[in-house]
Design an enzyme around this catalytic site. Structure first.
Site, PDB file in Angstrom:
ATOM      1  N   GLN A  94      -7.055   2.811   0.991  1.00  0.00           N
ATOM      2  CA  GLN A  94      -7.904   2.998   2.177  1.00  0.00           C
ATOM      3  C   GLN A  94      -9.391   2.863   1.851  1.00  0.00           C
ATOM      4  OE1 GLN A  94      -6.681   3.175   5.129  1.00  0.00           O
ATOM      5  NE2 GLN A  94      -4.534   3.658   4.704  1.00  0.00           N
ATOM      6  N   ASP A 130      -5.919   5.581  -6.103  1.00  0.00           N
ATOM      7  CA  ASP A 130      -5.215   4.867  -5.040  1.00  0.00           C
ATOM      8  C   ASP A 130      -6.285   4.421  -4.047  1.00  0.00           C
ATOM      9  OD1 ASP A 130      -4.115   4.297  -2.578  1.00  0.00           O
ATOM     10  OD2 ASP A 130      -2.773   6.028  -2.530  1.00  0.00           O
ATOM     11  N   HIS A 135      -0.977  10.319  -0.356  1.00  0.00           N
ATOM     12  CA  HIS A 135       0.085   9.590   0.343  1.00  0.00           C
ATOM     13  C   HIS A 135       1.373   9.784  -0.469  1.00  0.00           C
ATOM     14  CE1 HIS A 135       2.310   5.952   1.627  1.00  0.00           C
ATOM     15  NE2 HIS A 135       1.548   5.979   2.712  1.00  0.00           N
ATOM     16  N   LYS A 138      -3.732  -3.973   4.103  1.00  0.00           N
ATOM     17  CA  LYS A 138      -4.678  -3.038   4.741  1.00  0.00           C
ATOM     18  C   LYS A 138      -6.107  -3.582   4.672  1.00  0.00           C
ATOM     19  CE  LYS A 138      -1.913   0.946   3.480  1.00  0.00           C
ATOM     20  NZ  LYS A 138      -1.349   1.491   4.719  1.00  0.00           N
ATOM     21  N   CYS A 152       2.825   9.541   6.287  1.00  0.00           N
ATOM     22  CA  CYS A 152       3.323   9.557   4.896  1.00  0.00           C
ATOM     23  C   CYS A 152       2.494  10.507   4.037  1.00  0.00           C
ATOM     24  CB  CYS A 152       3.337   8.167   4.281  1.00  0.00           C
ATOM     25  SG  CYS A 152       4.401   7.033   5.151  1.00  0.00           S
TER      26      CYS A 152
HETATM   27  N1  PMP Z   1      -1.855   5.077  -0.364  1.00  0.00           N
HETATM   28  C1  PMP Z   1      -2.523   5.220   0.781  1.00  0.00           C
HETATM   29  C2  PMP Z   1      -3.749   6.077   0.809  1.00  0.00           C
HETATM   30  C3  PMP Z   1      -2.076   4.572   1.926  1.00  0.00           C
HETATM   31  O1  PMP Z   1      -2.738   4.709   3.075  1.00  0.00           O
HETATM   32  C4  PMP Z   1      -0.916   3.765   1.858  1.00  0.00           C
HETATM   33  C5  PMP Z   1      -0.374   3.079   3.080  1.00  0.00           C
HETATM   34  N2  PMP Z   1      -0.343   3.876   4.224  1.00  0.00           N
HETATM   35  C6  PMP Z   1      -0.279   3.636   0.634  1.00  0.00           C
HETATM   36  C7  PMP Z   1      -0.779   4.299  -0.455  1.00  0.00           C
HETATM   37  C8  PMP Z   1       0.931   2.782   0.471  1.00  0.00           C
HETATM   38  O2  PMP Z   1       0.572   1.458   0.647  1.00  0.00           O
HETATM   39  P1  PMP Z   1       1.670   0.308   0.777  1.00  0.00           P
HETATM   40  O3  PMP Z   1       2.625   0.753   1.826  1.00  0.00           O
HETATM   41  O4  PMP Z   1       0.882  -0.883   1.167  1.00  0.00           O
HETATM   42  O5  PMP Z   1       2.299   0.177  -0.562  1.00  0.00           O
END
Ligand code: PMP
Length: 430
Positions: free
Chosen positions: A227, A224, A147, A250, A388
């Site tokens: 997910q 990270d 991401h 999430k 993203c």
């Molecule tokens: N890493 C992953 C794998 C994500 O899916 C996301 C959110 N789409 C993020 C980081 C960023 O998370 P946040 O916007 O809650 O900071």
């Protein structure tokens, strides 16, 4: 647009073969669905089919209620006040830290830092640990499936320090090949940061093996877990990663709150990320002494009600059981994959052998945004775009995908509705 459309044919055997739950854990999905008020909504008069939990998940009533109750009954600033309300809020806030630690397997609650979410957690590590340990000529290693929030903070750090960002490739299924990864782990690698589960592809990375490879070379690992945490049991102590990050929103909790786990001995030697109230022991104009972790990394007034409601969220998930959540979603994923694979002109992006419930796809001759718009009018919420993760889109040669993402409250009927609506899209664009 609203006349009934037949589901694409899928034999009952094929449906049966869609992966069955493993282990004994089961989940009463109808009871779970009743816990989530948003699932009773009916956009455009159609029952909501919410397939966008990877972007942000819906919230159970207990979580909504905890946040409201906090503001009604025990809200004040934490850690500072001598009065009744402040003491109550502080106890609830620190309880939430303990619960969050337990939920992801951290052995010590002081290893949990409340942050805004995954993005802030990664930025914290890049700014604090990264600035101290990455220098000119060093390398930070990531993968192609990150991401943006696990790319850009490292790019900023590397630019500042004159270091190099190395990127492990992925294969056509959307998997990191471990031998390729290993080749990129060198003498100058100061950190390996990887997604536990990819938001764009659904790939579950073999993080145990990855961590073993990194540790064999003395390389610390950040995972990270944005997910992963909502879908499977996670035990950071067992994984032995140095850092782990996830977002509350999430994982069926509030937005604006998340957690960074860090091994205590690392947190203790890390400099502050932001300066301000709460993160100090003593302040004078000559010299300021910093508080111990976690306070050192929680400058300013935190998201008090959000953290407390995150505690309720993890209680809720533990009561259901993450094994049961995992088994339910694995079953749904098998079912959904079989349905979509059967659709003419549809190509799944992300076919890793180990996956969570992310069905990312493109359709011949139809732009993902058009698909998303048509599905929306059917009451079906999906995400369209690059998620993203633009380097993933580049890797697969597509500008965007449609992503249907599953969670503990989804059911097979919703996937049938998705398939039926996709058949309608195909007819419209034929
Ligand atoms: N890493 C992953 C794998 C994500 O899916 C996301 C959110 N789409 C993020 C980081 C960023 O998370 P946040 O916007 O809650 O900071």
């Amino acid at each position: 647009m609203s006349e009934p459309v037949k589901s694409p044919a899928l034999s009952s055997e094929a449906r049966q073969e869609a992966r069955a739950p493993q282990g004994g854990a089961t989940l009463d999905v109808e009871a779970v669905r009743r816990d989530f008020p948003a699932l009773a909504l009916a956009p455009y008069g159609k029952p909501l089919v919410y397939l966008d939990s990877a972007a942000s998940a819906q919230k159970p009533e207990v979580v909504i209620e905890t946040e409201a109750r906090c503001y009604r009954e025990f809200y004040a600033n934490v850690h500072r006040g001598v009065h009744y309300l402040s003491a109550k809020a502080t106890v609830a806030y620190e309880d939430a830290r303990r619960k969050t630690a337990r939920f992801i397997g951290a052995r010590n609650p002081n290893e949990i830092i409340f942050v805004r979410g995954t993005t802030e957690g990664i930025n914290l590590v890049a700014s604090s640990y990264g600035r101290r340990h990455v220098g000119a000529g060093d390398e930070v290693l990531i993968t192609t499936m990150e991401h943006h929030s696990n790319i850009v903070p490292w790019q900023l750090l590397c630019e500042e320090k004159g270091a190099t960002l190395k990127v492990a490739p992925i294969n056509d299924r959307g998997e990191v090949e471990l031998d390729e990864l290993e080749k990129l782990m060198g003498q100058r690698t100061r950190l390996f940061a990887t997604v536990h589960v990819s938001n764009a592809l659904g790939t579950i990375n073999p993080v145990r093996e990855m961590i073993a490879l990194a540790h064999a070379r003395g390389i610390p690992v950040l995972l990270d877990g944005a997910q992963a945490v909502p879908h499977m049991p996670v035990d950071v102590a067992e994984l032995d990663c140095e850092f782990y990050v996830f977002s509350g929103h999430k994982a069926f909790g509030p937005s604006g709150i998340g957690a960074l786990y860090g091994k205590l001995e690392l947190l203790q030697e890390m400099p502050p990320y932001q300066g301000g109230g709460e993160m100090i022991r003593t302040v004078s104009f000559e010299k300021t002494e910093y508080a111990d972790p976690p306070a050192r990394f929680e400058a300013g007034t935190p998201n008090i009600a959000g953290a407390i409601a995150l505690g309720t969220t993890v209680d809720y998930l533990e009561a259901i059981g993450m094994d049961a959540v995992w088994a339910h979603e694995e079953n749904l994923l098998g079912y959904g994959t079989a349905l979509l694979e059967n659709q003419p002109g549809l190509r799944l992006i992300g076919t890793a052998r180990e996956k969570v419930g992310v069905l990312s796809f493109v359709m011949d001759g139809v732009h993902p945004h058009d698909i998303g718009t048509i599905l929306d009018r059917e009451g079906i919420a999906v995400r369209t775009g690059h998620h993203c993760a633009q380097p993933v889109m580049d890797r697969f040669g597509v500008p965007a995908t449609v992503r249907a993402s599953l969670a503990l409250y989804n059911i097979r009927e919703e996937l049938d509705q998705l398939a039926a609506a996709l058949a309608k899209v195909r007819e419209l664009f034929a």
